[in-house]
Design an enzyme around this catalytic site. Sequence first.
Site, PDB file in Angstrom:
ATOM      1  N   HIS A   2      19.316  -6.494  -4.626  1.00  0.00           N
ATOM      2  CA  HIS A   2      18.117  -6.421  -5.463  1.00  0.00           C
ATOM      3  C   HIS A   2      17.746  -7.812  -5.975  1.00  0.00           C
ATOM      4  O   HIS A   2      18.581  -8.521  -6.512  1.00  0.00           O
ATOM      5  CB  HIS A   2      18.364  -5.479  -6.641  1.00  0.00           C
ATOM      6  CG  HIS A   2      17.225  -5.386  -7.588  1.00  0.00           C
ATOM      7  ND1 HIS A   2      17.381  -5.499  -8.939  1.00  0.00           N
ATOM      8  CD2 HIS A   2      15.902  -5.213  -7.381  1.00  0.00           C
ATOM      9  CE1 HIS A   2      16.210  -5.376  -9.530  1.00  0.00           C
ATOM     10  NE2 HIS A   2      15.296  -5.205  -8.605  1.00  0.00           N
ATOM     11  N   ASP A  28      10.460  -5.239  -4.824  1.00  0.00           N
ATOM     12  CA  ASP A  28      10.959  -5.269  -6.201  1.00  0.00           C
ATOM     13  C   ASP A  28       9.833  -4.912  -7.176  1.00  0.00           C
ATOM     14  O   ASP A  28       8.821  -5.606  -7.241  1.00  0.00           O
ATOM     15  CB  ASP A  28      11.505  -6.665  -6.509  1.00  0.00           C
ATOM     16  CG  ASP A  28      12.332  -6.736  -7.769  1.00  0.00           C
ATOM     17  OD1 ASP A  28      12.194  -5.833  -8.628  1.00  0.00           O
ATOM     18  OD2 ASP A  28      13.110  -7.690  -7.906  1.00  0.00           O
ATOM     19  N   TYR A  30       7.491 -23.880  -0.055  1.00  0.00           N
ATOM     20  CA  TYR A  30       8.652 -24.412   0.673  1.00  0.00           C
ATOM     21  C   TYR A  30       9.903 -24.397  -0.199  1.00  0.00           C
ATOM     22  O   TYR A  30      10.989 -24.026   0.259  1.00  0.00           O
ATOM     23  CB  TYR A  30       8.399 -25.839   1.159  1.00  0.00           C
ATOM     24  CG  TYR A  30       7.384 -25.985   2.265  1.00  0.00           C
ATOM     25  CD1 TYR A  30       7.190 -25.002   3.226  1.00  0.00           C
ATOM     26  CD2 TYR A  30       6.614 -27.132   2.361  1.00  0.00           C
ATOM     27  CE1 TYR A  30       6.258 -25.158   4.234  1.00  0.00           C
ATOM     28  CE2 TYR A  30       5.676 -27.303   3.375  1.00  0.00           C
ATOM     29  CZ  TYR A  30       5.506 -26.306   4.303  1.00  0.00           C
ATOM     30  OH  TYR A  30       4.590 -26.455   5.308  1.00  0.00           O
TER      31      TYR A  30
END
Length: 150
Positions: free
Chosen positions: A22, A69, A118
């Site tokens: 998670h 999530d 990035y």
Amino acid sequence: MLKGLDPLLNADVLYALRAMGHGDRLVICDTNFPADAIARQTVFGELLRIDNVGAARAVAAVLSVLPLDTFIDDAAVRMEVVGHPGEVTPVQQEVQAAIDHAEGKPWPLVGVERYAFYEMAKSAYCVIATGERRFYGCFIFSKGVIPPEA
């Protein structure tokens, strides 16, 4: 072949998705993304691939087994277009539709500036490169939970 699993989900990808916990993040990227270099800096440490398909198809396959999530506002992230952060490209629109379909409702796809993207990608659990050739076909997803049966 296994019943009920998208055939694009190869053994290496399934292993990584299952190993994630998670809040762990995964990157799904286009062919121009520095995928191998960034993948070496992730938890998994090596590049995963879902070749010969575009980003939306790969996202649909991954989200067929990966819950997003619900505890954070940026569980689905797209790389912003340089100089035009509010622009949503066709590939990003297609991925948005795949996310909404997988979640069964509209889901926010949050823009992140290219270099910040990035940096965020380097701390991901893993990177999955696709055959997407259009620019800005790069996304980050945070794994959620599957609640126990009622």
